[in-house]
Structure formats: C-alpha cells, structure tokens
Enzyme design. Structure first.
Site, short mmCIF file in Angstrom:
data_model
loop_
_atom_site.label_atom_id
_atom_site.label_comp_id
_atom_site.label_asym_id
_atom_site.label_seq_id
_atom_site.Cartn_x
_atom_site.Cartn_y
_atom_site.Cartn_z
N ARG A 110 0.84 -1.21 0.00
CA ARG A 110 0.00 0.00 0.00
C ARG A 110 0.86 1.25 0.00
NH1 ARG A 110 -2.22 -4.15 -0.30
NH2 ARG A 110 -4.35 -4.65 0.24
N ASP A 123 18.11 5.49 25.70
CA ASP A 123 17.45 6.09 26.87
C ASP A 123 18.11 5.57 28.14
OD1 ASP A 123 14.44 7.54 27.21
OD2 ASP A 123 15.29 6.61 29.01
N VAL A 138 22.78 10.31 27.66
CA VAL A 138 23.53 10.88 26.54
C VAL A 138 24.38 12.04 27.06
CG1 VAL A 138 23.32 12.05 24.32
CG2 VAL A 138 21.83 10.12 24.85
N ASN A 169 14.67 17.89 27.48
CA ASN A 169 15.41 19.02 28.05
C ASN A 169 16.30 19.68 27.00
OD1 ASN A 169 18.40 17.97 28.47
ND2 ASN A 169 16.99 16.29 28.92
N THR A 191 20.31 18.57 26.54
CA THR A 191 20.61 17.48 25.61
C THR A 191 20.40 17.93 24.17
OG1 THR A 191 19.83 15.98 27.32
CG2 THR A 191 20.21 15.02 25.16
N CYS A 194 20.12 26.47 12.77
CA CYS A 194 20.29 25.39 13.74
C CYS A 194 19.58 25.80 15.03
CB CYS A 194 21.77 25.08 13.97
SG CYS A 194 22.63 26.24 15.05
N CYS A 227 12.69 23.48 36.06
CA CYS A 227 12.69 22.08 36.46
C CYS A 227 11.37 21.74 37.12
CB CYS A 227 13.85 21.79 37.39
SG CYS A 227 14.18 20.06 37.60
N CYS A 245 25.96 32.94 14.23
CA CYS A 245 25.69 31.83 15.16
C CYS A 245 27.00 31.17 15.60
CB CYS A 245 24.78 30.81 14.49
SG CYS A 245 24.52 29.33 15.47
N CYS A 268 26.65 27.11 14.16
CA CYS A 268 26.61 26.70 12.75
C CYS A 268 27.39 27.63 11.83
CB CYS A 268 25.18 26.47 12.27
SG CYS A 268 24.18 27.92 12.06
ZN LIG Z 1 23.10 28.21 14.03
#
Ligand SMILES: [Zn+2]
Lengths: 74, 361
Positions: free
Chosen positions: B21, B69, B119, B140, B143, B180, B199, B255, B258
């Site tokens: 499909r 995780d 992580v 959060n 991360t 970014c 928090c 930036c 980036c």
């Molecule tokens: Zn940037």
C-alpha cells in the site's frame, strides 16, 4: 508455462500476487502475467530484479500487458 | 539527501507484500521503499515523542533504528507513551529495551539497537556518527544543544521536537541548509533550565503528542525520500485548537555553532559521577564511581524476602519503604525514586546497594 491472468484486478493486487508466485517458483521456471493496470506493470518491472527474477519481455496488447519472467536464483 | 534508490537493498516477496500500500503512494514507490530500508536513524530519548516517532518510522520501513534512553518504564509514562505496556512498567524494564522489543515485534526484519545510557558529551559522537538522521525524543534543552553541536559538527540532520500540555514545536535542522537550534533558541532559556527554574513537571496531552510526533515523522520521511526542500519552517502546533502555524526562521549569520563552528556543549567532556536530582521527577540518579556489570538475579537473593519488587536481566527494584524505592541497573547505576535529597539518596544507595555487593564501608 503458467499464465496468471490478473486482468480486472486493481493495483496492488497483481503486484502482490506476482511476488507471492515468485516466492514459490523454482530456478528456471517461467511465467506470464496478464494485467490491465499500467501502474502495476511499472512496479513489477521495478521490483523483480531484487527478487532474483529476469524480465524476458513486456508486450502491450489491446488494453493490457503481458509480462514474461524467469526465475534465475532462489 | 539526494541519492538515488540504492541497489544493494534486499527486498523479499514478504516485504513487498507488507509495503504494497505504501509503494502505491506516488512519492514513495519501490525506489522510496529502498531508500527507507537503507536509512539509519537514532532516536535519542524514548519518552512520549521518541516512542511515537520510533513507531511511525519502524512501520514506514526504516531499515536501522538505534534507540537510546537512560530511564526505565514507569507506570506514570503509560498514558503519554506509545509502545510501552503495563507489564513493562511493573517490571521496571529499561525504556530502550522495551522500545526496541516492541519495534522488533512490529517488524523483525528491521535492525533495532537498544542502548541504555544517559547521553553525554563523552558518548554522543559514538551514538550518532553512523546514522542519516537524529530524532529528538528528549525532554530538556541541555541534551538538545548537545545534539545540535554533534549534528552541525558531522553534518547529520536532526529534528527538534518540543511540547508541553496541548502545544508543541517541530523544526528540522539540516546543517548548512537552514538555521540550527542555536540560531533559534536563545541560550538564556537553556541557562534558566539549568538553574532549575524550569525544572518542573510538565503536563502533556497524548493526542497533542501524537500530532506533534506525526509532523516530525512526516519531515523525517520526506527528508529520507529526498523530497524535503524547506529547512526554514518552524511548525508551531496548537493541539487544542487543532492549528498548525508555519513560522519562517532565518539563520543567525553570527551563530556560534553553525557559522563559527564552536561546539561548546560537546566540549564539556568528563563523565559525571555521583548523585544528581532528575529534573521533572521526584528522584535522584546515582552514577557509581566505577562502572560494573551486575548479575541482578544473583544479587537479589541477598535481600530479605519481600524487599525485591521486581528483578530481570536489566533492572532490579528494591523497596526501601512505602514510598521510596531503588531501581538498580545492571551497570551499577541507580535511580532512587521518591527522594529529592542527593545526600539521602547516596546514603540509601550505600546501604541498599554497595553494602549488599560487599563494597560498603
Ligand atoms: Zn546556528
């Protein structure tokens, strides 16, 4: 040689039935598939190389296609 | 990604039937299916948005999915989270394992790799370097800024997904082709989160999460098919009024990340050991000084009867009292549930874990 006539069946049914058949074919078995769904002809053409099947010919008739294939590896 | 359908992808009759499909959709077809089968994705965080996206991507036929995780499935996750079951919660199964198990049940022909870890700047490069796309399932900003750094550094796109209550935002970050995260989110918001002001436990409606996750997975699908051309649109979702607003965002030409390629979040290496309060839940995480490998089923025999609430290969839940319990992972890490005080959490860890292992004192 077995002929599978899927004329009148909408896509993807001819595609699904063709791959089911291919799964059960033995090396060097040949079949002809008849379908009037152009879209399905394209999908079958695109899929069969990855299933170990060789496309021998596709002939356009009046309002339908005949696809002739041969299983080359299992 | 603008590659043609890869030739090396192996399709079976069963796969073609499974995806028959989807093949019919003009933008996908057989070549699209081959692209998806050869795609590699990592889902960072297997919470509400992570599992929803993981399920959609698995069912779409993505060939390789890594799920990461640090946490275990808790009963309070069940209303908002896809894939998890009551049994997973009762047995405190790690989220990465439960998520991976469910994805493999959906499609045993895809490659699913669970990773149970927090992580950090120390491990994120190894977790993402070999994938085509990073999916944000975190809760959060810290991360997310770390994901952003590694995405820009290696040129791997990622999808930012944020939500609370009925509302959400989705943004596809394609390094070099659009803004970014550091271009669009002021760092003071991150600093506020790190000070603990943010928090708090955020409520969430599962229907809004499904909506937001579906938008994110659509962007993932289009990108992997090579038909996503717009990397400047922030999707702002109101899941109550059922509105999706498109907000055009431009790059910040100054930036730090980036443009100047300074990866400040990734540079904060040095693994964190000790006790840390977990933002948004009444719990403290304990990371032991030395990593170990525990046979939890053996260890469980050293406790008085009734003290062990659940035990499996990955976790063991030890009852402290009517309210507090300890979830011990097989690498020695533990989450002390029902405690906010880091010192008290350490005390419990020493008494209920280290002493039993013969490492107390
Ligand atoms: Zn940037």
């Amino acid at each position: 040689m077995e002929i599978l006539d899927f004329r009148g069946e909408p896509c993807p049914t001819p595609l699904v039935k063709t791959v089911r058949k291919i799964a059960r074919m033995k090396e060097n078995d040949e079949i002809k598939i008849l379908t009037d769904e152009k879209e399905c002809v394209e999908y079958i053409k695109e899929i069969i190389p990855s299933l170990g099947v060789e496309l021998l010919s596709i002939d356009e008739e009046e309002g339908f296609w005949i696809i002739h294939i041969k299983k080359i590896t299992i | 990604m603008d590659k043609d359908a890869p030739d090396h992808v192996f399709l079976t009759p069963e796969l073609i039937e499974r995806f028959s499909r989807q093949i019919l959709v003009k933008d996908i077809g057989v070549s699209g299916l081959k692209k998806l089968r050869s795609s590699r994705v990592v889902v960072i965080g297997c919470g509400a948005t992570g599992t929803a996206q993981a399920e959609l991507l698995a069912r779409l036929g993505i060939g390789y999915i890594r799920v990461v995780d640090k946490d275990y499935v808790d009963i309070s996750n069940l209303p908002r989270t896809h894939l998890y079951t009551y049994i997973d919660a009762k047995q405190s199964i790690p989220k990465a394992i439960a998520c991976a198990n469910r994805l493999s049940e959906i499609d045993p022909t895809i490659h699913v790799e669970p990773v149970i870890t927090r992580v950090t700047p120390d491990n994120i490069e190894d977790l993402v370097r070999d994938v085509d796309l990073i999916i944000d399932g975190t809760d959060n900003l810290a991360t997310r800024f770390l994901i952003n750094d590694v995405s820009i550094k290696y040129g791997i796109p990622w999808i930012f997904v944020g939500f609370s209550s009925w509302y959400g935002q989705v943004f596809f970050i394609n390094p070099g082709k659009g803004p970014c995260l550091d271009c669009i989110i002021p760092r003071r918001i991150l600093e506020r989160e790190e000070r603990g002001d943010a928090c708090e436990v955020l409520g969430a409606v599962n229907t809004a999460i499904a909506l937001v996750s579906s938008i994110a997975a659509t962007l993932a699908l289009k990108h992997l098919l090579g038909i996503l051309n717009d990397y400047n649109t922030l999707y702002v979702v109101n899941g109550k009024r059922l509105e999706i607003h498109h907000v055009r965002i431009e790059r910040n030409m100054d930036c730090p990340t980036c443009i100047h390629r300074r990866f400040e979040f990734l540079a904060k290496k040095g693994s964190r050991r000790g006790a840390t309060r977990i933002c948004g839940s009444n719990a403290v995480e304990i990371t032991p000084p030395v990593k170990t490998s525990l046979n939890l089923e053996e260890l469980s025999k050293r406790y008085e009867p009734g003290k062990i609430l659940s035990v499996n290969k990955y976790t063991m839940r030890i009852m402290v009292d009517d309210i507090v319990s300890i979830i011990l992972f097989n690498d020695g890490r533990a989450i002390i549930d029902g405690v906010n005080d880091e010192e008290y959490a350490w005390k419990l860890y020493r008494r209920y874990v280290l002493d039993k292992m013969g490492l107390g004192g």
